[in-house]
Design a protein around this motif. Structure first.
Motif, short mmCIF file in Angstrom:
data_model
loop_
_atom_site.label_atom_id
_atom_site.label_comp_id
_atom_site.label_asym_id
_atom_site.label_seq_id
_atom_site.Cartn_x
_atom_site.Cartn_y
_atom_site.Cartn_z
N GLN A 133 0.83 -1.21 0.00
CA GLN A 133 0.00 0.00 0.00
C GLN A 133 0.86 1.26 0.00
OE1 GLN A 133 -2.75 -0.37 3.35
NE2 GLN A 133 -4.42 -0.12 1.87
N ARG A 134 1.85 1.30 0.86
CA ARG A 134 2.72 2.48 0.95
C ARG A 134 3.52 2.68 -0.34
NH1 ARG A 134 4.56 3.93 6.76
NH2 ARG A 134 2.89 3.07 8.00
N ALA A 135 4.00 1.59 -0.91
CA ALA A 135 4.75 1.70 -2.17
C ALA A 135 3.86 2.24 -3.27
CB ALA A 135 5.33 0.34 -2.55
N SER A 136 2.62 1.76 -3.30
CA SER A 136 1.67 2.24 -4.31
C SER A 136 1.40 3.74 -4.13
CB SER A 136 0.37 1.44 -4.21
OG SER A 136 -0.54 1.88 -5.18
N CYS A 137 1.20 4.17 -2.91
CA CYS A 137 0.97 5.60 -2.64
C CYS A 137 2.18 6.43 -3.04
CB CYS A 137 0.65 5.82 -1.16
SG CYS A 137 -0.98 5.22 -0.68
N LEU A 138 3.36 5.95 -2.69
CA LEU A 138 4.58 6.67 -3.05
C LEU A 138 4.73 6.75 -4.57
CD1 LEU A 138 7.24 8.07 -2.33
CD2 LEU A 138 8.30 5.79 -2.20
#
Length: 188
Positions: free
Chosen positions: A29-34
């Protein structure tokens, strides 16, 4: 002499993944947001760095100590005069070229099943067609002869790679069938 051979590919998913599963989901999730926040030029630069990282670790798993700086130089077509280093640079470039091919194919064919036989043999063929000559042969399990790897085919000989004794060549199609069935994305 008795040789311990894998008789199954189990477990195909590790057990007791509770916290690990949650952490992996959070990371994704965090990688996608970044990724969504990055400028396209920055995104592309990070992708190139990750290709170097992937190649480095792939080579390391196989016992080849290709240095990241040498991989980066090879990507700029600046090859070492040292034959061993240059060969490892060429190995890394083969990995990176195939990473790009995989990305392009998955983008062009969104319904593609990456675990299916056709895709895996295509992947094998693409990689082995690009490898330096030194990586196109392996020793048989007994060590008494060397056999050429047939790109795009399951192997036809029993082999050992370093300390790893692979499953018999006759069991590979069944192992790969199990792999394809288990990781069929249509089930997820």
């Amino acid at each position: 002499m008795s040789i311990d051979r894998p008789s199954a590919m189990e477990p195909l998913f590790p057990g007791n993944t509770g916290l690990l599963k949650d952490l992996a989901f959070d990371l994704a999730q965090r990688a996608s947001c970044l990724g969504a926040k990055l400028h396209p030029v920055t995104y592309k630069a990070i992708a190139e760095l990750l290709r170097i990282t992937n190649s480095y670790y792939s080579n390391l798993i196989e016992g080849y100590g290709t240095r990241p700086i040498d991989i980066e130089r090879a990507m700029r077509k600046s090859f070492s005069k040292n034959t061993k280093t240059r060969t490892l640079q060429e190995l890394s470039l083969a990995h990176i070229d195939v990473q790009r091919l995989v990305e392009a194919r998955l983008e062009a064919e969104p319904q593609l099943m990456p675990a299916n036989r056709e895709f895996l043999l295509w992947l094998h063929r693409e990689l082995y067609q690009r490898l330096p000559e030194e990586f196109l042969t392996v020793k048989t399990e007994s060590g008494d002869r060397t056999v050429r790897v047939e790109s795009g085919s399951w192997r036809a000989d029993d082999v050992a790679v370093g300390a790893h004794v692979a499953p018999t060549h006759t069991s590979v199609p069944e192992f790969m069938k199990r792999f394809e069935t288990f990781y069929d994305l249509a089930k997820f």
